[in-house]
Design a protein around this motif. Structure first.
Motif, PDB file in Angstrom:
ATOM      1  N   ALA A  19      12.896  26.648  44.101  1.00  0.00           N
ATOM      2  CA  ALA A  19      13.259  25.813  42.895  1.00  0.00           C
ATOM      3  C   ALA A  19      13.187  26.568  41.919  1.00  0.00           C
ATOM      4  CB  ALA A  19      12.377  24.659  42.657  1.00  0.00           C
TER       5      ALA A  19
ATOM      6  N   LYS B 205      20.938  20.602  38.388  1.00  0.00           N
ATOM      7  CA  LYS B 205      20.624  19.166  39.258  1.00  0.00           C
ATOM      8  C   LYS B 205      20.070  19.559  40.409  1.00  0.00           C
ATOM      9  CE  LYS B 205      24.068  16.020  37.084  1.00  0.00           C
ATOM     10  NZ  LYS B 205      25.188  15.143  37.341  1.00  0.00           N
ATOM     11  N   GLN B 206      20.380  20.689  41.162  1.00  0.00           N
ATOM     12  CA  GLN B 206      19.816  20.959  42.441  1.00  0.00           C
ATOM     13  C   GLN B 206      18.343  21.460  42.149  1.00  0.00           C
ATOM     14  OE1 GLN B 206      21.975  24.120  44.929  1.00  0.00           O
ATOM     15  NE2 GLN B 206      20.190  24.664  45.801  1.00  0.00           N
TER      16      GLN B 206
ATOM     17  N   TYR C   5      16.480  20.242  39.771  1.00  0.00           N
ATOM     18  CA  TYR C   5      15.823  19.078  39.582  1.00  0.00           C
ATOM     19  C   TYR C   5      15.434  18.371  40.845  1.00  0.00           C
ATOM     20  CZ  TYR C   5      14.688  14.570  37.841  1.00  0.00           C
ATOM     21  OH  TYR C   5      14.212  13.125  37.595  1.00  0.00           O
ATOM     22  N   SER C   6      16.172  18.163  41.683  1.00  0.00           N
ATOM     23  CA  SER C   6      15.891  17.633  42.976  1.00  0.00           C
ATOM     24  C   SER C   6      14.714  18.722  43.804  1.00  0.00           C
ATOM     25  CB  SER C   6      17.244  17.547  43.954  1.00  0.00           C
ATOM     26  OG  SER C   6      18.082  16.652  43.305  1.00  0.00           O
ATOM     27  N   GLN C   7      14.816  19.758  43.747  1.00  0.00           N
ATOM     28  CA  GLN C   7      13.814  20.562  44.412  1.00  0.00           C
ATOM     29  C   GLN C   7      12.466  20.275  43.882  1.00  0.00           C
ATOM     30  OE1 GLN C   7      16.031  24.253  43.935  1.00  0.00           O
ATOM     31  NE2 GLN C   7      15.982  24.340  46.266  1.00  0.00           N
TER      32      GLN C   7
ATOM     33  N   VAL D   3      11.406  17.863  41.684  1.00  0.00           N
ATOM     34  CA  VAL D   3      10.879  16.364  41.994  1.00  0.00           C
ATOM     35  C   VAL D   3      10.291  16.512  43.779  1.00  0.00           C
ATOM     36  CG1 VAL D   3      11.776  14.202  42.496  1.00  0.00           C
ATOM     37  CG2 VAL D   3      12.452  15.362  40.556  1.00  0.00           C
ATOM     38  N   ALA D   4      10.757  16.909  44.486  1.00  0.00           N
ATOM     39  CA  ALA D   4      10.327  16.966  45.913  1.00  0.00           C
ATOM     40  C   ALA D   4       8.936  17.503  46.039  1.00  0.00           C
ATOM     41  CB  ALA D   4      11.264  17.712  46.749  1.00  0.00           C
TER      42      ALA D   4
ATOM     43  N   VAL E 235      10.365  19.479  35.730  1.00  0.00           N
ATOM     44  CA  VAL E 235      10.876  18.381  35.909  1.00  0.00           C
ATOM     45  C   VAL E 235      11.318  17.869  34.404  1.00  0.00           C
ATOM     46  CG1 VAL E 235      10.880  15.628  36.527  1.00  0.00           C
ATOM     47  CG2 VAL E 235      10.348  17.477  38.010  1.00  0.00           C
TER      48      VAL E 235
ATOM     49  N   LYS F 272      14.884  17.167  32.440  1.00  0.00           N
ATOM     50  CA  LYS F 272      15.590  15.893  31.904  1.00  0.00           C
ATOM     51  C   LYS F 272      16.103  16.086  30.536  1.00  0.00           C
ATOM     52  CE  LYS F 272      12.313  12.837  34.160  1.00  0.00           C
ATOM     53  NZ  LYS F 272      11.183  12.009  34.123  1.00  0.00           N
TER      54      LYS F 272
ATOM     55  N   ASP G 136      24.217  10.523  33.356  1.00  0.00           N
ATOM     56  CA  ASP G 136      22.905  11.453  33.205  1.00  0.00           C
ATOM     57  C   ASP G 136      22.330  11.050  32.294  1.00  0.00           C
ATOM     58  OD1 ASP G 136      23.948  12.949  35.423  1.00  0.00           O
ATOM     59  OD2 ASP G 136      24.817  14.415  34.416  1.00  0.00           O
TER      60      ASP G 136
ATOM     61  N   GLU H 249      20.080   8.067  33.052  1.00  0.00           N
ATOM     62  CA  GLU H 249      19.470   8.331  34.116  1.00  0.00           C
ATOM     63  C   GLU H 249      17.874   8.944  33.478  1.00  0.00           C
ATOM     64  OE1 GLU H 249      18.831  11.021  38.167  1.00  0.00           O
ATOM     65  OE2 GLU H 249      20.626  10.647  37.290  1.00  0.00           O
TER      66      GLU H 249
END
Length: 319
Positions: free
Chosen positions: A34, A55-56, A58-60, A62-63, A74, A78, A111, A114
């Motif tokens: 990440a 964005k990628q 961010y997903s990593q 969050v996971a 994270v 934002k 965005d 969100e």
């Protein structure tokens, strides 16, 4: 008290411990991946590429769940993602690719919603207004009034206080004969820095309409349009309007209104005050209206006229 584990329990314990070690190892690996994605985003050549990578990342992060360092990233992302979304839209605006800009702004708005980026959401709103206005001006340059109108309507929905957009919208409405709607747009435009432009536009509209009506011998309409032009208060053009109103009132047989208009014309324009045909008209109308003071005043200006007929009429009245 010492607890001794059976051989089978010992095996289970070491298996669990090994699994936990693997889990920590995998988590560390995921975190590093990440971070690598985040760093790639920071070094990306284009803002669009950077946005996709952020964005990628961010997903990593969050996971990774509640891992402290991941949570910090994270929160950082934002703020980063909405900023880059807006930056991507701005690039399209600068390139005058307004269709692409609108698509990018819609993504930026999503965005901002969100990630709770209220300051950027306000900026996106202003950029929507700016972009639709720019697209409208481009359409006007191409003489595509329908597209311009549609874009201006959207522009003022986002930024109602944009004086230029309201003025351009009013101008299109006026040319379409929607005078009341145009006036409503012009009122907002005038209150937001476009008062001079609004006055000029309205004066031109009414003055030109007055001339057209006069040429078509629709004298009553001409008088109404000229009166509306005067309401705009066009100082340099007042004399001309009063002269034309005088002609229209004369054609309508309204001597009182004709005299009122022509007297104002003479007071404003030295050429009018020296025009003996106009002076005679005012004098003759005054006689018909039994306005002795006006008749004496204007016949008095003709006593020494080089036109013998005018001079004779003046002297006869004044004797």
């Amino acid at each position: 008290m010492i607890i001794f584990l059976k051989t089978t329990d010992m095996k289970k314990f070491f298996v669990a411990l090994a699994a936990l070690g693997v889990s920590f190892s995998l988590m560390a690996q995921d975190f590093n991946e990440a971070v690598e994605t985040f760093n790639q985003a920071a070094q990306a050549e284009t803002k669009a590429e950077a946005l996709s990578l952020f964005k990628q990342a961010y997903s990593q992060f969050v996971a990774l769940g509640d891992e402290a360092d991941a949570l910090g990233k994270v929160e950082e992302l934002k703020g980063i993602i909405p900023a880059y979304s807006v930056a991507v839209a701005k690039e399209s605006i600068s390139a005058k690719d307004y269709d692409a800009a609108i698509v990018a702004l819609e993504a930026a708005a999503a965005d901002c919603a969100e990630f709770g980026a209220e300051d950027k959401a306000a900026e996106v709103k202003d950029l929507f207004g700016l972009t639709y206005k720019a697209a409208a001006k481009k359409a006007l340059g191409a003489k595509d009034a329908a597209t311009a109108f549609a874009n201006l309507k959207k522009s003022v929905e986002y930024v109602p206080e944009d004086g230029e957009a309201q003025f351009l919208l009013g101008r299109i409405l006026l040319s379409s004969g929607k005078v009341d709607e145009a006036k409503a747009a012009f009122e907002v435009a005038a209150a937001n820095g476009k008062e001079a432009d609004v006055k000029k536009q309205l004066f031109t509209y009414y003055y030109n309409n007055g001339q057209k009506a006069q040429q078509a011998k629709k004298y009553a309409e001409a008088v109404e349009d000229y009166a509306a032009a005067l309401e705009v208060n066009p100082e340099p053009d007042k004399a001309t309007i009063f002269f034309k109103m005088g002609l229209s009132y004369g054609a309508l047989g309204n001597k009182a209104q004709q005299n009122e208009a022509l007297k104002k014309y003479c007071a404003l324009d030295p050429a009018g005050a020296a025009n003996e045909d106009i002076l005679l008209t005012i004098a003759q109308n005054a006689v018909a209206l039994k306005d002795t003071d006006t008749a004496k005043e204007f016949y008095g200006k003709l006593v020494n006229s080089k036109n013998e007929n005018y001079a004779k009429q003046a002297k006869e009245y004044l004797k």
